[in-house]
Design a protein around this motif. Structure first.
Motif, short mmCIF file in Angstrom:
data_model
loop_
_atom_site.label_atom_id
_atom_site.label_comp_id
_atom_site.label_asym_id
_atom_site.label_seq_id
_atom_site.Cartn_x
_atom_site.Cartn_y
_atom_site.Cartn_z
N PRO A 140 0.79 -1.23 0.00
CA PRO A 140 0.00 0.00 0.00
C PRO A 140 0.82 1.28 0.00
CG PRO A 140 -0.01 -0.97 2.18
CD PRO A 140 0.69 -1.95 1.29
N HIS A 141 2.12 1.19 0.41
CA HIS A 141 2.93 2.39 0.54
C HIS A 141 4.22 2.30 -0.27
CE1 HIS A 141 0.56 2.45 4.35
NE2 HIS A 141 0.49 3.74 4.06
N LEU A 142 4.75 3.45 -0.60
CA LEU A 142 6.15 3.59 -0.96
C LEU A 142 6.89 3.85 0.34
CD1 LEU A 142 7.65 6.01 -3.66
CD2 LEU A 142 8.63 5.79 -1.39
N VAL A 143 7.82 2.96 0.69
CA VAL A 143 8.54 3.06 1.96
C VAL A 143 9.98 3.45 1.65
CG1 VAL A 143 9.12 1.91 4.12
CG2 VAL A 143 7.05 1.25 2.87
N THR A 144 10.44 4.55 2.21
CA THR A 144 11.77 5.06 1.90
C THR A 144 12.86 4.13 2.47
OG1 THR A 144 11.61 6.51 3.83
CG2 THR A 144 11.06 7.46 1.68
N PRO A 145 14.03 4.11 1.82
CA PRO A 145 15.08 3.17 2.21
C PRO A 145 15.51 3.28 3.67
CG PRO A 145 15.55 4.07 0.04
CD PRO A 145 14.37 4.83 0.57
N ASP A 146 15.44 4.47 4.25
CA ASP A 146 15.86 4.61 5.65
C ASP A 146 14.97 3.81 6.59
OD1 ASP A 146 14.00 6.80 4.80
OD2 ASP A 146 13.96 7.21 6.94
N GLU A 147 13.70 3.62 6.23
CA GLU A 147 12.79 2.82 7.06
C GLU A 147 12.91 1.33 6.78
OE1 GLU A 147 8.90 3.62 8.06
OE2 GLU A 147 9.09 5.80 8.15
N VAL A 148 13.31 0.98 5.58
CA VAL A 148 13.38 -0.44 5.20
C VAL A 148 14.64 -1.09 5.76
CG1 VAL A 148 13.59 -2.04 3.26
CG2 VAL A 148 11.96 -0.14 3.15
N GLY A 149 15.75 -0.35 5.69
CA GLY A 149 17.00 -0.90 6.21
C GLY A 149 17.66 -1.89 5.26
N ASP A 150 18.38 -2.85 5.80
CA ASP A 150 19.16 -3.81 5.02
C ASP A 150 18.22 -4.78 4.31
OD1 ASP A 150 20.90 -5.68 4.01
OD2 ASP A 150 21.89 -6.13 5.92
N LEU A 151 18.26 -4.80 2.98
CA LEU A 151 17.38 -5.68 2.21
C LEU A 151 17.62 -7.15 2.53
CD1 LEU A 151 17.33 -4.01 -1.34
CD2 LEU A 151 15.78 -3.65 0.59
N ASP A 152 18.84 -7.49 2.87
CA ASP A 152 19.16 -8.89 3.14
C ASP A 152 18.51 -9.39 4.44
OD1 ASP A 152 20.59 -9.16 0.85
OD2 ASP A 152 22.57 -8.99 1.78
N GLU A 153 17.94 -8.48 5.22
CA GLU A 153 17.27 -8.88 6.46
C GLU A 153 15.76 -9.07 6.26
OE1 GLU A 153 18.85 -9.56 9.33
OE2 GLU A 153 20.71 -9.21 8.20
N LEU A 154 15.26 -8.81 5.05
CA LEU A 154 13.82 -8.85 4.81
C LEU A 154 13.34 -10.26 4.49
CD1 LEU A 154 13.28 -5.68 2.57
CD2 LEU A 154 13.55 -5.84 5.05
N GLU A 155 12.11 -10.55 4.92
CA GLU A 155 11.43 -11.79 4.56
C GLU A 155 10.14 -11.47 3.82
OE1 GLU A 155 10.63 -14.34 7.83
OE2 GLU A 155 12.74 -14.47 8.47
N LEU A 156 9.79 -12.34 2.88
CA LEU A 156 8.55 -12.21 2.12
C LEU A 156 7.65 -13.39 2.45
CD1 LEU A 156 8.10 -11.34 -1.62
CD2 LEU A 156 7.20 -13.50 -0.76
N HIS A 157 6.37 -13.11 2.68
CA HIS A 157 5.36 -14.14 2.89
C HIS A 157 4.17 -13.85 1.99
CE1 HIS A 157 7.66 -14.28 6.66
NE2 HIS A 157 7.27 -15.54 6.77
N THR A 158 3.59 -14.88 1.40
CA THR A 158 2.38 -14.74 0.60
C THR A 158 1.36 -15.78 1.05
OG1 THR A 158 3.71 -14.06 -1.32
CG2 THR A 158 1.40 -14.60 -1.73
N TRP A 159 0.14 -15.31 1.31
CA TRP A 159 -0.97 -16.19 1.68
C TRP A 159 -2.06 -16.12 0.63
CZ3 TRP A 159 1.45 -12.82 4.99
CH2 TRP A 159 2.01 -13.34 6.17
N VAL A 160 -2.75 -17.22 0.41
CA VAL A 160 -3.96 -17.24 -0.41
C VAL A 160 -5.08 -17.81 0.45
CG1 VAL A 160 -5.10 -18.16 -2.46
CG2 VAL A 160 -2.70 -17.44 -2.58
N SER A 161 -6.06 -16.99 0.73
CA SER A 161 -7.19 -17.36 1.59
C SER A 161 -6.72 -18.00 2.89
CB SER A 161 -8.15 -18.28 0.82
OG SER A 161 -8.72 -17.57 -0.26
N GLY A 162 -5.71 -17.40 3.49
CA GLY A 162 -5.21 -17.84 4.78
C GLY A 162 -4.15 -18.92 4.74
#
Length: 298
Positions: free
Chosen positions: A179-201
């Motif tokens: 929903p947002h454009l999040v600036t890099p200072d708030e996101v931090g190190d990309l290598d620390e990020l995790e992605l999750h995707t759900w379909v109907s729970g």
């Protein structure tokens, strides 16, 4: 800083900044010109973190993609090894390069994904996307971050088959974003990020952004050597394993650490028979989804 684009009660497109749990309207700080307020703001070169937080509240009940009118959406095919394996692909991004999605396929958070045909398979693909903030041409990887305005969540919806990727992924509503454009200072190190995707729970995708074959700097280096990236352009980084079929009524959600949570609902209202004949060709996704728990043990 987190910025969004919304349509107000008078159908005017406006932009807001999330502050203390509410979105404040900062549209009046955007220079005049052509294009959406967000695209004009990015093109102005203003540091997004310097926006004044003194605007009135913004109604965000009708969100658009953070940049609803990029000049292009560039997407990365097969940019995780586990997705290459599940699709039985002989090659990945090193050989495939990138492809384009139509900007008209964009839709916002809490929107609809409209399936066009009743006789084809459609899958979800959750991804981290980069929003360009500064014109980029032949940018080396070590300077790529200088051209990034921020990050967002993206769903690269796709029709399976032998038609060209740009066709199978460019139907109207096939690129929920936000929903947002999040600036890099708030996101931090990309290598620390995790992605999750759900379909109907049901959790279908779980990935570490660190596992991208081409990380964000390498991707921007390559793309900007092929085509000029303009402020507001979107570069999506590719999807991990766990793609699977969606159906009428499904709710699809992708969440990325520090970036946000994007949700869209699938509908097949108005679907017709497909006029092209690629149904039985092209890359073959798994017929049955491997549960995330089993993939994590392998």
């Amino acid at each position: 800083m987190k910025l969004c684009t919304a349509v107000d009660a008078s159908s005017t497109v406006r932009i807001g900044v999330l502050h203390e749990g509410a979105s404040l309207d900062v549209t009046d700080q955007v220079p005049p010109g052509l294009g959406s307020p967000m695209r004009r703001l990015l093109a102005s070169g203003q540091d997004l973190t310097t926006l004044r937080l003194d605007g009135p509240p913004l109604d965000t009940s009708r969100l658009l993609a953070p940049v609803p009118d990029p000049s292009k959406i560039v997407a990365a095919p097969v940019n995780y090894v586990d997705h290459q394996v599940e699709m039985s692909q002989a090659s990945h991004i090193d050989s495939l390069g990138v492809f384009l999605k139509a900007p008209s396929s964009l839709t916002g958070d809490r929107g609809l994904i409209e399936l066009p045909y009743h006789d084809r398979r459609f899958d979800q693909e959750g991804e981290l996307a980069v929003i360009i903030g500064r014109r980029a041409s032949h940018v080396p990887a070590e300077r790529a971050r200088d051209h990034i305005a921020g990050y967002t969540c993206l769903l690269d919806m796709t029709m399976r088959g032998g038609e060209d990727r740009s066709v199978r992924k460019s139907f109207d509503t096939f690129t929920p974003c936000g929903p947002h454009l999040v600036t890099p200072d708030e996101v931090g190190d990309l290598d620390e990020l995790e992605l999750h995707t759900w379909v109907s729970g049901q959790l279908r995708q779980r990935a570490d952004i660190a596992d991208l074959i081409w990380g964000v700097p390498a991707l921007i280096e390559y793309v900007s050597s092929v085509m000029v990236l303009e402020p507001g352009d979107i570069v999506s980084t590719g999807t991990p394993a766990g793609v699977g079929e969606v159906h009428d009524g499904d709710e699809v959600t992708v969440e990325i650490t520090s970036v946000g949570r994007l949700t869209a609902t699938v509908t097949d209202s108005g679907a017709v028979a497909c006029p092209t004949l690629g149904k039985d060709s092209g890359p073959k996704p798994p017929a049955r989804l491997t549960p995330v728990s089993e993939r994590d043990r392998s």
